[in-house]
Scaffold this active site. Structure first.
Site, PDB file in Angstrom:
ATOM      1  N   LYS A  38       0.796  -1.224   0.000  1.00 33.57           N
ATOM      2  CA  LYS A  38       0.000   0.000   0.000  1.00 33.57           C
ATOM      3  C   LYS A  38       0.832   1.279   0.000  1.00 33.57           C
ATOM      4  CE  LYS A  38      -3.656   0.033  -0.494  1.00 33.57           C
ATOM      5  NZ  LYS A  38      -4.833  -0.296  -1.361  1.00 33.57           N
TER       6      LYS A  38
HETATM    7  N1  PMP Z   1      -3.067  -7.439   1.233  1.00 34.48           N
HETATM    8  C1  PMP Z   1      -2.996  -6.564   2.240  1.00 34.48           C
HETATM    9  C2  PMP Z   1      -2.350  -7.003   3.527  1.00 34.48           C
HETATM   10  C3  PMP Z   1      -3.540  -5.268   2.111  1.00 34.48           C
HETATM   11  O1  PMP Z   1      -3.480  -4.402   3.145  1.00 34.48           O
HETATM   12  C4  PMP Z   1      -4.157  -4.916   0.893  1.00 34.48           C
HETATM   13  C5  PMP Z   1      -4.739  -3.539   0.741  1.00 34.48           C
HETATM   14  N2  PMP Z   1      -6.077  -3.394   1.091  1.00 34.48           N
HETATM   15  C6  PMP Z   1      -4.228  -5.865  -0.143  1.00 34.48           C
HETATM   16  C7  PMP Z   1      -3.648  -7.108   0.060  1.00 34.48           C
HETATM   17  C8  PMP Z   1      -4.975  -5.611  -1.434  1.00 34.48           C
HETATM   18  O2  PMP Z   1      -4.485  -4.585  -2.225  1.00 34.48           O
HETATM   19  P1  PMP Z   1      -5.450  -3.685  -3.104  1.00 34.48           P
HETATM   20  O3  PMP Z   1      -6.096  -2.681  -2.185  1.00 34.48           O
HETATM   21  O4  PMP Z   1      -4.536  -3.050  -4.089  1.00 34.48           O
HETATM   22  O5  PMP Z   1      -6.488  -4.539  -3.754  1.00 34.48           O
END
Ligand code: PMP
Length: 339
Positions: free
Chosen positions: A47
């Site tokens: 993130k």
């Molecule tokens: N894994 C973790 C631990 C996250 O914090 C996030 C972010 N919400 C994601 C995966 C997924 O990423 P995205 O928001 O880009 O879909």
């Protein structure tokens, strides 16, 4: 691998993460599985990229002025990324989160200097939901922007111009499949779009946890969820602006047990300490690899995302009592260590 040279700016430490071949998953799939080490970002998660992309975009549009404030509703990694980037650029950070989140995350956000506002957990339709509260706070705060990670497409743009380009170069333009789970959807949509722009035959697969609605949406055209998951940061119930137009070819649904089994194996066999979304992603990558091998691609090369560090989950995933309460299997080496 090239040794990274000195960078002029701490923000240049975001992105350009290493890619590693994962031995156990490759063996299980019968082809090469690679993990993009997003835990190597300064905020220890994928993130950081969205945080930097959103803040740079707001600066470019003139919405965010020097000394301004960034407000976001988030339970964890995005808030941590925003706090670090905002510190480096001289902005204030206000994070709104539900008060049932882990103490570790609240402590981390406070330690980084973010102002933390907690609200009781409630459903999205309630105007006091943490996302709506953060939007309101941004409107009421002088010089503030609302990061709005779910529907602000500066999020997925960071993956189109960053993560996808890096993966393409690191894999020498030979990549047959990519998969990961969606929280905001920024990673799967952005990497999918960026890779397809270079080679439209790359297979993009959504890996969905239980309790999320996207598997059914892409498989059957219906936003419907079944079951539940303890994985943090993933599991979406709607088509966010970041997910609109995501080039998804196929989809897999992965249980917490399958994800945890890979978290355990990657730690014990390969020395990587990861969170559960990474384990679920790796299980999805193995499924995609097998699918490609079965369709005659014995030399397939599949990549996924290792989203964040397991050190963020010591009180949960790595805590036997917590796992038992959730009816999840305790890692072998922690058995009998209940306090
Ligand atoms: N894994 C973790 C631990 C996250 O914090 C996030 C972010 N919400 C994601 C995966 C997924 O990423 P995205 O928001 O880009 O879909």
């Amino acid at each position: 691998m090239n040794i990274t040279t000195t960078t002029a700016n701490t923000l240049d430490l975001i992105g350009n993460t290493p890619l590693v071949r994962l031995a156990g998953p490759s063996e299980a799939a019968g082809c090469d599985i690679f993990g993009k080490c997003e835990f190597a970002n300064p905020g220890a998660s994928v993130k950081d990229r969205a945080a930097l992309g959103i803040i740079r975009d707001a600066e470019a549009s003139g919405e965010l002025q020097p000394g301004g404030t960034v407000v976001e509703g988030t339970a964890g990694n995005t808030g941590i990324g925003i706090a670090l980037v905002a510190n480096a650029l001289g902005y204030r950070t206000i994070i709104v989160m539900p008060d049932n989140q882990s103490v570790e995350k609240m402590d981390t956000l406070r330690a980084l200097g973010a102002e933390l506002v907690t609200v009781p957990p409630t459903k999205f339709a309630d105007c006091n939901h943490f996302v709506h509260t953060s939007r309101r706070l941004a409107q009421e705060t002088q010089g503030a922007i609302w990061a709005n990670q779910f529907d602000n497409t500066a999020n997925r743009k960071a993956h189109i111009t960053g993560t996808a380009v890096e993966l393409w170069e690191q894999m020498d333009g030979r990549i047959d499949g990519f998969t990961c789970a969606a929280g905001t959807g920024g990673t799967i949509a952005g990497v999918g779009m960026g890779l397809k722009a270079r080679d439209e035959t790359v297979q993009i697969a959504l890996t969905d946890p239980h309790g999320a609605a996207l598997y059914n949406y892409f498989a059957h055209g219906e936003l419907r969820s079944e079951g539940s998951s303890v994985a943090e940061g993933i599991g979406q119930g709607r088509i966010t602006a970041n997910l609109e137009g995501a080039p998804i070819d196929t989809q897999f649904r992965i249980s917490d047990e399958e994800g945890l089994a890979w978290v355990a194996r990657l730690l014990r066999e390969e020395g990587l300490c990861l969170g559960l979304s990474s384990g679920i992603n790796v299980a999805g990558a193995v499924a995609l690899g097998r699918h490609l091998v079965e369709s005659g691609r014995q030399d397939a090369r599949v990549a996924t995302i290792l989203c964040d560090t397991g050190f963020r989950y010591l009180s949960t995933l790595y805590n036997p009592q917590w796992l038992q309460e959730k009816n999840l299997p305790v890692f072998d080496w922690l058995k009998g260590r209940e306090a």
